[in-house]
Design a protein around this motif. Structure first.
Motif, short mmCIF file in Angstrom:
data_model
loop_
_atom_site.label_atom_id
_atom_site.label_comp_id
_atom_site.label_asym_id
_atom_site.label_seq_id
_atom_site.Cartn_x
_atom_site.Cartn_y
_atom_site.Cartn_z
N PHE A 411 8.98 1.00 1.14
CA PHE A 411 9.87 0.11 0.24
C PHE A 411 9.14 0.33 -1.16
O PHE A 411 9.65 -0.44 -1.98
N SER A 412 8.23 1.10 -1.38
CA SER A 412 7.57 1.47 -2.55
C SER A 412 7.15 2.79 -2.62
O SER A 412 7.08 3.43 -1.54
N SER A 415 4.06 2.92 -0.39
CA SER A 415 4.10 2.76 1.13
C SER A 415 5.02 4.29 1.50
O SER A 415 4.67 4.59 2.94
N ALA A 416 5.80 4.70 0.87
CA ALA A 416 6.72 5.83 1.45
C ALA A 416 5.75 6.79 1.26
O ALA A 416 6.16 8.08 2.06
N ALA A 417 4.83 6.98 0.79
CA ALA A 417 3.84 8.24 0.37
C ALA A 417 3.18 8.59 2.07
O ALA A 417 2.71 9.60 2.29
N ASN A 418 3.22 7.75 2.86
CA ASN A 418 2.69 7.74 4.23
C ASN A 418 3.50 8.63 4.99
O ASN A 418 3.32 8.93 6.09
N ASP A 455 6.05 -8.24 1.05
CA ASP A 455 6.42 -7.24 1.70
C ASP A 455 6.99 -7.25 3.09
O ASP A 455 6.58 -8.23 3.81
N PRO A 456 7.86 -6.44 3.57
CA PRO A 456 8.53 -5.46 2.67
C PRO A 456 9.55 -5.91 1.94
O PRO A 456 10.52 -6.76 2.20
N VAL A 457 9.57 -5.70 0.42
CA VAL A 457 10.39 -6.19 -0.45
C VAL A 457 11.68 -5.15 -0.67
O VAL A 457 11.72 -4.20 -0.43
N LEU A 458 12.87 -5.89 -0.92
CA LEU A 458 14.16 -5.40 -1.20
C LEU A 458 14.21 -4.93 -2.65
O LEU A 458 15.03 -4.29 -3.15
N LEU A 459 13.39 -5.68 -3.77
CA LEU A 459 13.48 -5.71 -5.09
C LEU A 459 12.40 -5.10 -5.69
O LEU A 459 11.44 -5.10 -5.20
N SER A 460 12.65 -4.24 -6.79
CA SER A 460 11.73 -3.73 -7.61
C SER A 460 11.67 -4.74 -8.79
O SER A 460 10.79 -4.56 -9.83
N VAL A 469 12.66 1.26 -3.46
CA VAL A 469 13.05 2.45 -3.05
C VAL A 469 13.22 2.34 -1.64
O VAL A 469 12.58 1.52 -0.87
N ASP A 470 14.01 3.42 -1.02
CA ASP A 470 14.30 3.39 0.36
C ASP A 470 14.79 2.09 0.90
O ASP A 470 16.17 2.14 1.50
N PHE A 471 13.91 1.25 1.14
CA PHE A 471 14.38 -0.10 1.96
C PHE A 471 15.40 -0.70 1.14
O PHE A 471 16.50 -0.86 1.51
N GLY A 472 15.43 -1.13 -0.09
CA GLY A 472 16.28 -1.74 -1.00
C GLY A 472 17.62 -1.09 -1.25
O GLY A 472 18.81 -1.52 -1.10
#
Length: 482
Positions: A411-412, A415-418, A455-460, A469-472
């Motif tokens: 979602f960011s 977190s996506a870096a994993n 978290d996990p967030v839908l908004l930036s 990113v990704d989730f939202g």
């Protein structure tokens, strides 16, 4: 059910603290067969105001600063027949998914909500006053469960502009988590943020949601026994305050059928009998003091009884065990409610549906790569995920299922870096296909969270509802189809 892993650092919650989403190698508490089978010193379960909580449920972290701001035997739907979606893709397998039909509605005309149960192995549905199936596409709006403890009512804006941003995504339902102590103004809630003031803020927010043609799902999220402050997510609702809370909340919203009651957010007790009828020794307090001590539990039956005795016929949803991810004995347990002895006698299960929480990081159910399986594996099909949680059993028994929380770990940027790019694609596909599968069953879903910091967030960004990113972006793109 399959085992699933859950973690959260449980610390003193005397002040709000912002924590990050957990990374690989974090300590974990293992829940097997929906039962707590091990206790790790310093660890607890469920959302907290100061801990990390990939608990099979919501993050529920307090941010660094709170901001105000007539079905036939096939029971397909209430008014039409389902039509097939061409070649539905599904991460990890192909489901026989169904799409929209001429007899369903996704926004507006939501008055008179009630449950029509399915027969002959077909699922039930939530329908409107005209008998048309309603499929809710919603979001969890976190903050109202904890902000009242820290000098506010909301975490971020709760106004028409925020509703308009939701509607731009085609959202038609908002889940509103509540704090029992703030509603009842007990146990040291800060002056000015409990009782009548809290109730006014909540009722204004709920009225804004429903006046915009949306459904409000009012949820008992944080509660606590005795004189303890409700500053954490507990294993199950307490008998001291939860029935009184629901009696008052139900009376407040009994005249608004666009309000759904979610009796308790995420039970994580191990006993279905306790889930139904409560008990004195089936849950332990995990708050700031007397941690590990038993407390009297209010079962789902007593809370449902409080709602109905208050004169509210609203739709009521009940989450299962293991943070609402284990539905294995949900049907048997709910069907036992009308047969309970006094004082829990005479309770009807009319207008009752199931609440299921589904996250990718519950990898023993989803199959998705996560920190709990060493970032390996491939996501299961949506149907397999539903089967692993026994959500399919609830549907085949004729009850509706609403996903009360859903989300993915990416979602960011951090977190996506994993994950590898291929893994993110797989996880996004799992989430997308889970929604498609629910659509095919004529059911509803709500994603956690419409926030920038729980978290996990839908908004930036709240302004305009900028997706994360990704989730939202995945959820927004899916809802834009409707």
């Amino acid at each position: 059910m399959s085992p699933f892993m859950v973690e959260e650092l449980m610390q003193d919650r005397t002040a709000p603290t912002r924590t990050a989403w957990p990374r690989a190698g974090s300590l974990a508490l293992v829940v097997l067969g929906a039962s707590l089978v091990a206790a790790v010193p310093g660890l607890g379960c469920g959302g907290s105001s100061s801990g990390v909580s990939p608990d099979g449920g919501s993050g529920d972290e307090v941010p660094s600063g709170s901001r105000d701001g007539a079905m036939g035997s096939d029971a397909r739907d209430g008014g039409g027949t389902l039509r097939d979606v061409e070649n539905p893709a599904d991460g990890g397998g192909t489901d026989s998914a169904k799409g929209h039909d001429a007899g369903t509605t996704d926004a507006g005309a939501l008055g008179g909500l009630h449950v029509v149960n399915g027969t002959g192995g077909a699922p039930g549905h939530i329908v409107n006053g005209a008998g048309t199936t309603v499929k809710l596409h919603g979001v969890d709006r976190s903050g109202t469960e904890f902000s009242c403890l820290y000098g506010s009512f909301f975490d971020g804006p709760a106004d028409q502009a925020g509703i308009d941003a939701m509607k731009a995504w085609n959202i038609n339902a908002v889940r509103v988590p509540l704090n029992a102590d703030c509603w009842l103004d007990i146990n040291g809630v800060p002056a000015g943020y409990g009782g009548a003031n809290y109730q006014a803020a909540i009722t204004t927010w709920v009225s804004l949601i429903t006046s915009n043609g949306m459904v409000a799902i009012v949820d008992l999220h944080w509660t606590a026994p005795g004189t303890y402050l409700a500053n954490a997510q507990t294993p199950m609702a307490d008998a001291d305050h939860a029935p009184t809370f629901w009696s008052q909340v139900a009376k407040m919203f009994a005249g608004n059928s666009s309000v759904i009651f979610d009796l308790f957010n995420e039970p994580y007790i191990s006993d279905w009998g306790c889930w139904v009828s409560g008990g004195d020794t089936c849950a332990q307090w995990n708050g700031t003091s007397a941690s590990g001590s038993n407390y009297p539990v209010a079962g789902m039956a007593s809370m449902l009884q409080a709602v109905r005795n208050a004169g509210a016929d609203n739709v009521v949803i009940l989450g299962g065990l293991a943070y609402s991810s284990d539905m294995s004995q949900w049907v048997k347990s709910v069907n036992s409610i009308p047969t309970l002895a006094a004082p829990l006698d005479g309770i009807s299960i009319k207008n009752v549906a199931a609440s299921w929480h589904a996250y990718d990081f519950n990898s023993e159910q989803s199959g998705c790569p996560s920190q709990y399986n060493g970032y390996t594996g491939t996501c299961n099909s949506a149907a397999t995920t539903a089967m692993n949680t026994s959500a399919t059993d609830v549907l085949s028994a004729g009850f509706p299922v609403l996903i009360g929380e859903a989300g993915i770990s990416a979602f960011s940027a951090s977190s996506a870096a994993n994950f590898s790019g291929a893994q993110i694609t797989d996880i996004e596909g799992w989430f997308d296909n889970l929604l498609t599968w629910m659509e095919g069953q004529g059911q509803s879903y709500v994603a956690w969270s419409w926030n920038t910091d729980t978290d996990p967030v839908l908004l930036s960004d709240y302004d305009g509802g900028t997706p994360s990113v990704d989730f939202g972006t995945t959820y927004q793109a899916y809802l834009k189809k409707f």
